[in-house]
Write a protein that holds these residues in place. Sequence first.
Motif, PDB file in Angstrom:
ATOM      1  N   THR A  38       0.708  -1.206   0.054  1.00 27.80           N
ATOM      2  CA  THR A  38      -0.079   0.005   0.208  1.00 27.80           C
ATOM      3  C   THR A  38       0.787   1.131  -0.042  1.00 27.80           C
ATOM      4  O   THR A  38       0.382   2.096  -0.866  1.00 27.80           O
ATOM      5  N   THR A  39       1.849   1.407   0.919  1.00 28.21           N
ATOM      6  CA  THR A  39       2.891   2.449   0.912  1.00 28.21           C
ATOM      7  C   THR A  39       3.530   2.748  -0.593  1.00 28.21           C
ATOM      8  O   THR A  39       3.624   3.937  -0.823  1.00 28.21           O
ATOM      9  N   ARG A  42       1.056   4.129  -2.947  1.00 29.12           N
ATOM     10  CA  ARG A  42       1.038   5.530  -2.690  1.00 29.12           C
ATOM     11  C   ARG A  42       2.152   6.372  -3.250  1.00 29.12           C
ATOM     12  O   ARG A  42       2.072   7.546  -3.711  1.00 29.12           O
ATOM     13  N   GLN A  43       3.307   5.777  -3.076  1.00 32.47           N
ATOM     14  CA  GLN A  43       4.520   6.455  -3.617  1.00 32.47           C
ATOM     15  C   GLN A  43       4.452   6.349  -5.051  1.00 32.47           C
ATOM     16  O   GLN A  43       5.441   7.386  -5.955  1.00 32.47           O
ATOM     17  N   TYR A  46      -0.695   7.330  -6.503  1.00 35.15           N
ATOM     18  CA  TYR A  46      -2.153   6.956  -6.647  1.00 35.15           C
ATOM     19  C   TYR A  46      -2.602   7.276  -5.232  1.00 35.15           C
ATOM     20  O   TYR A  46      -1.813   6.993  -4.086  1.00 35.15           O
ATOM     21  N   SER A  47      -3.637   7.906  -5.081  1.00 34.40           N
ATOM     22  CA  SER A  47      -4.185   8.526  -3.738  1.00 34.40           C
ATOM     23  C   SER A  47      -5.742   8.222  -3.491  1.00 34.40           C
ATOM     24  O   SER A  47      -6.298   8.145  -2.599  1.00 34.40           O
ATOM     25  N   ASP A  48      -6.340   7.564  -4.841  1.00 35.03           N
ATOM     26  CA  ASP A  48      -7.584   7.212  -4.495  1.00 35.03           C
ATOM     27  C   ASP A  48      -7.703   6.049  -3.986  1.00 35.03           C
ATOM     28  O   ASP A  48      -7.209   5.126  -4.307  1.00 35.03           O
ATOM     29  N   PRO A  49      -8.695   5.783  -2.773  1.00 36.09           N
ATOM     30  CA  PRO A  49      -8.822   4.488  -1.934  1.00 36.09           C
ATOM     31  C   PRO A  49      -8.945   3.172  -3.085  1.00 36.09           C
ATOM     32  O   PRO A  49      -8.627   2.182  -2.622  1.00 36.09           O
ATOM     33  N   ILE A  52      -6.094   2.271  -5.309  1.00 38.60           N
ATOM     34  CA  ILE A  52      -5.102   1.554  -4.053  1.00 38.60           C
ATOM     35  C   ILE A  52      -5.757   0.250  -3.832  1.00 38.60           C
ATOM     36  O   ILE A  52      -4.851  -0.886  -3.780  1.00 38.60           O
ATOM     37  N   ARG A  56      -3.660  -3.354  -4.940  1.00 38.09           N
ATOM     38  CA  ARG A  56      -3.181  -4.051  -3.780  1.00 38.09           C
ATOM     39  C   ARG A  56      -3.778  -5.592  -3.898  1.00 38.09           C
ATOM     40  O   ARG A  56      -2.807  -6.539  -4.079  1.00 38.09           O
TER      41      ARG A  56
END
Length: 94
Positions: A38-39, A42-43, A46-49, A52, A56
């Motif tokens: 997940t980290t 984000r790096q 991507y910020s949309d849950p 993500i 994942r």
Amino acid sequence: MLHTPVRRGRPKGTGIDDNQRLAQLAELLRIRPDLRPTTAIRQMGYSDPSAIRRLRDKYKIFALGTRTSLKNLVVSANASNDPKLAQSGTLQTR
């Protein structure tokens, strides 16, 4: 009377091809094994849950398939290099 079952909830799969993103994620995790998936996602920016979660979940399946194929490759390579197996005749030649 209905002949098809009523489907409830969200449909399975979005149809989005994430192969390139999954390969990029796998490479990032290979370079930085201290990161969690997940980290790392984000790096990647991507910020949309929903995105993500989708990446994942697809990565878990991708990584499991990759590990299985690599494990089979290593086992077959070790078996072909093991002289005891070759002498006993348990190793079949092609």
